[in-house]
Design a protein around this motif. Structure first.
Motif, mmCIF file in Angstrom:
data_model
loop_
_atom_site.group_PDB
_atom_site.id
_atom_site.type_symbol
_atom_site.label_atom_id
_atom_site.label_comp_id
_atom_site.label_asym_id
_atom_site.label_seq_id
_atom_site.Cartn_x
_atom_site.Cartn_y
_atom_site.Cartn_z
ATOM 1 N N TYR A 1 70.333 64.937 16.677
ATOM 2 C CA TYR A 1 70.474 65.724 15.457
ATOM 3 C C TYR A 1 69.446 65.291 14.405
ATOM 4 O O TYR A 1 68.806 66.112 13.765
ATOM 5 N N GLN B 1 66.640 67.457 12.672
ATOM 6 C CA GLN B 1 66.631 67.601 11.208
ATOM 7 C C GLN B 1 65.256 67.213 10.645
ATOM 8 O O GLN B 1 64.730 67.865 9.747
ATOM 9 N N ASP C 1 62.710 69.905 11.119
ATOM 10 C CA ASP C 1 62.985 70.972 10.161
ATOM 11 C C ASP C 1 62.406 70.617 8.787
ATOM 12 O O ASP C 1 61.743 71.433 8.144
#
Ligand SMILES: Nc1ncnc2c1ncn2[C@@H]1O[C@H](COP(=O)(O)OP(=O)(O)OP(=O)(O)O)[C@@H](O)[C@H]1O
Ligand SMILES: [Mg+2]
Length: 360
Positions: A73, A77, A80
């Protein structure tokens, strides 16, 4: 197999139990949530292997997989955030095309690149790798160029933040935008975060109005937060006006190095000239003579000179329809039209600043 997922324990007991079974510590509320998931996982694993796997195996397996999921994750992230912040990959060439004699290349190599790349040697000798540095110097001397070159030499991401980006929602929002940008950046790893013209957000609070003061205060708060982070993030700031910065900003402990970026010596000019000459359609050129003619030129002046020369050559060939080769003559025509940025006065002021403000 019996499903134990309905067992209820107090949050504190859950925390204690998970710690005994796995050695991992969680806050009671989080532990209570995890415990119910571990019980489900125990049932699921036991079903899979056809026997009761026990609390220890189930807890360890769950926590290990949870870490993997958290890592996955986190990297998702980060990608992003990198995307949103316009992160760029910079090649190593930019560092290699700076002459070794061009200040502050050697200093940057010694104080910034090597402590960050030779990690175990740094640790062995107690060298603390830099987390935040500032470049200062007259316009066009190569501060932005150096920030990019560092990212290239380290093979880290390069993110540039211009104060104008922080101002897009109005002056009142600059502080909040700065906080948000820095918060996002803190999640990243292997990143050079470059803040250009940072005098605009870190000017002296004595001279500034109320809004400016709050921005400077916010910036002062953000630097230690970034420095305390375990991730590999290098904050690089640049300014033409080191004197205008708030005194608190320049105090030891904020920036690890405050580095002057000034004029080019002969060797530095030669390297840049060679680089730009390789892009022209040239005839015979005595490089030493050309190097002497551009003393006082910054890299930006040299770049501008070459744009002018290239345009001139292009127009000559268009007009005559004959191969036009750039020679020293061509430069002799164009150079007088350009005023070198580094006048004696500018150099004098910069030298004064270098004595007063450099920390290397
Ligand atoms: N070896 C070099 N060192 C520095 N700059 C170079 C070099 N070679 C080419 N340049 C070019 O010179 C130009 C000016 O450099 P740069 O923009 O880094 O200056 P700056 O100090 O950041 O200026 P400002 O204060 O106006 O922001 C850039 O286009 C850069 O790519
Ligand atoms: Mg710049």
């Amino acid at each position: 197999m019996k499903d134990n997922s309905q067992e209820t324990l107090s949050p504190e007991t859950c925390s204690k139990k998970i710690f005994e079974l796995t050695g991992a510590k969680f806050e009671p509320d989080i532990a209570a949530d995890l415990w119910s998931k571990i019980l489900k996982h125990k049932w699921f694993l036991s079903e899979k292997v056809g026997r009761d796997v026990g609390y220890r195996v189930a807890s360890i397996d769950f926590i290990e997989n949870m870490e993997q999921a958290v890592d996955e994750y986190m990297s998702y992230q980060r990608l992003d955030i990198l995307n949103q912040m316009g992160a760029q990959r910079i090649g190593r060439e930019i560092w290699d095309t700076i002459s070794d004699s061009q200040p502050p290349k050697q200093l940057v190599q010694r104080r910034i690149i090597l402590p960050l790349t030779e990690e175990s040697l740094s640790r062995k000798h107690g060298v603390v790798p830099p987390k935040a540095i500032t470049f200062f110097g007259p316009p066009g001397t190569g501060k932005t160029h150096f920030a990019k070159a560092i990212a290239g030499a380290l093979s880290w991401w390069y993110i540039e933040i211009a104060p104008s980006m922080l101002m897009s929602d109005g002056v009142e929002k600059i502080g909040a935008n700065l906080r948000e940008v820095m918060e996002r950046a803190r999640n990243l790893d292997e990143v050079v975060l470059f803040i250009d013209e940072f005098d605009e957000i870190a000017s002296s609070r004595d001279a500034a109005d109320r809004i400016d003061k709050s921005i400077t205060n916010e910036f002062l708060k953000q630097i230690p937060l970034l420095k305390n982070q375990g991730n590999k993030i290098l904050l690089v700031c640049a300014t033409n006006y080191i004197r205008q910065l708030d005194a608190a900003m320049l105090r030891p402990g904020r920036f690890d190095c405050i580095i002057p970026v000034g004029g080019l010596d002969k060797d530095g000019r030669t390297t840049i000239l060679e680089y730009y000459l390789s892009k022209l359609n040239t005839g015979e050129i005595d490089l030493d003579q050309l190097v002497d003619r551009v003393s006082g030129f910054t890299p930006a002046d040299i770049q501008y000179l070459f744009h002018q020369v290239a345009q001139f050559a292009f127009e000559q060939e268009l007009a005559t329809q004959k191969d036009y080769r750039v020679t020293l003559e061509t430069f002799a025509q164009i150079i007088p039209r350009i005023t070198p940025s580094l006048s004696d006065d500018v150099i004098k002021e910069f030298e004064k600043d270098s004595v007063l403000y450099s920390r290397i």
